[in-house]
Design an enzyme around this catalytic site. Structure first.
Site, PDB file in Angstrom:
ATOM      1  CD  GLN A   1      23.598  63.011-113.714  1.00  0.00           C
ATOM      2  OE1 GLN A   1      23.989  62.040-114.351  1.00  0.00           O
ATOM      3  NE2 GLN A   1      24.398  63.981-113.320  1.00  0.00           N
TER       4      GLN A   1
ATOM      5  N   GLY B   1      29.627  60.330-118.129  1.00  0.00           N
ATOM      6  CA  GLY B   1      28.408  59.564-117.896  1.00  0.00           C
ATOM      7  C   GLY B   1      27.262  60.502-117.566  1.00  0.00           C
TER       8      GLY B   1
ATOM      9  CB  CYS C   1      28.150  64.689-109.928  1.00  0.00           C
ATOM     10  SG  CYS C   1      26.496  64.256-110.477  1.00  0.00           S
ATOM     11  CG  LEU C   2      28.048  66.336-116.013  1.00  0.00           C
ATOM     12  CD1 LEU C   2      27.473  65.689-117.264  1.00  0.00           C
ATOM     13  CD2 LEU C   2      28.978  67.477-116.381  1.00  0.00           C
TER      14      LEU C   2
ATOM     15  CG  HIS D   1      23.172  59.832-110.907  1.00  0.00           C
ATOM     16  ND1 HIS D   1      22.890  60.897-110.090  1.00  0.00           N
ATOM     17  CD2 HIS D   1      24.369  60.115-111.480  1.00  0.00           C
ATOM     18  CE1 HIS D   1      23.884  61.790-110.160  1.00  0.00           C
ATOM     19  NE2 HIS D   1      24.799  61.330-110.991  1.00  0.00           N
TER      20      HIS D   1
ATOM     21  CG  HIS E   1      28.851  58.862-110.625  1.00  0.00           C
ATOM     22  ND1 HIS E   1      29.584  59.729-109.845  1.00  0.00           N
ATOM     23  CD2 HIS E   1      27.837  59.608-111.147  1.00  0.00           C
ATOM     24  CE1 HIS E   1      29.022  60.940-109.889  1.00  0.00           C
ATOM     25  NE2 HIS E   1      27.960  60.883-110.680  1.00  0.00           N
ATOM     26  CD  GLU E   2      26.504  58.341-114.694  1.00  0.00           C
ATOM     27  OE1 GLU E   2      25.396  58.826-114.415  1.00  0.00           O
ATOM     28  OE2 GLU E   2      27.556  59.010-114.661  1.00  0.00           O
TER      29      GLU E   2
HETATM   30 NI    NI Z   1      26.571  62.254-111.454  1.00  0.00          NI
END
Ligand code: NI
Length: 165
Positions: free
Chosen positions: A51, A46, A88-89, A134, A130-131
């Protein structure tokens, strides 16, 4: 399409509330294409617009069943509980055990502006939450707790790979 730079750690974009998308125009469509390409390139499941430094309410998810595009997503129902290692990226090298609802119903617009609902469980539910976090400027680090007794390293390593958002 282009791979965009994923912002990390203390970047302000990760801690701000993203703005509603009024018109799904060329810029938004390009953003979606780029989010998908950037997510696949990074082996994530995701990725949310903040991000890549864009404060708009757009996120993409692919848990292995094809891309899901969420524009202006709203969580309309949650139930149950699931705990899992999460990463998380935007926080390379960090991970932790996070408990989230095990089922979520999310309502969002697709690229054509149509409102769709997804009934998500398991990894898909986790990715949706999670997204959407964000988009509210919330990061998973705030949610990390101790794993329950008996939760093994092996399990952690297996799931860690699957859950990078
Ligand atoms: Ni993330």
């Amino acid at each position: 399409m282009a791979i965009r730079r994923i912002v990390t750690d203390n970047d302000a974009a990760l801690y701000k509330v993203a703005r509603h998308v009024e018109h799904i125009d060329n810029r938004i469509n390009t953003l979606i294409d780029d989010l998908l390409e950037t997510m696949y390139d990074a082996n994530g499941v995701g990725l949310a617009a903040p991000q890549v430094g864009i404060l708009r309410r757009v996120a993409v998810i692919d848990c292995g069943e094809g891309p899901v595009i969420l524009i202006n997503p709203e969580i309309i129902h949650t139930e149950g509980e699931q705990g899992c290692m999460e990463a998380c990226l935007s926080f390379p090298g960090k991970n932790g055990y996070v408990v989230r609802p095990s089922r979520v119903i999310v309502r969002a617009q697709n690229r054509d502006g149509e409102v769709q609902e997804y009934d998500a469980t398991g990894l898909f539910a986790r990715a949706v939450l999670h997204e959407t976090d964000h988009l509210e400027g919330r990061v998973f680090l705030e949610l990390i707790t101790e794993p329950p007794e008996g939760y093994t390293e092996d399990e952690e390593q297996e799931t860690e790979k699957a859950v990078i958002e």
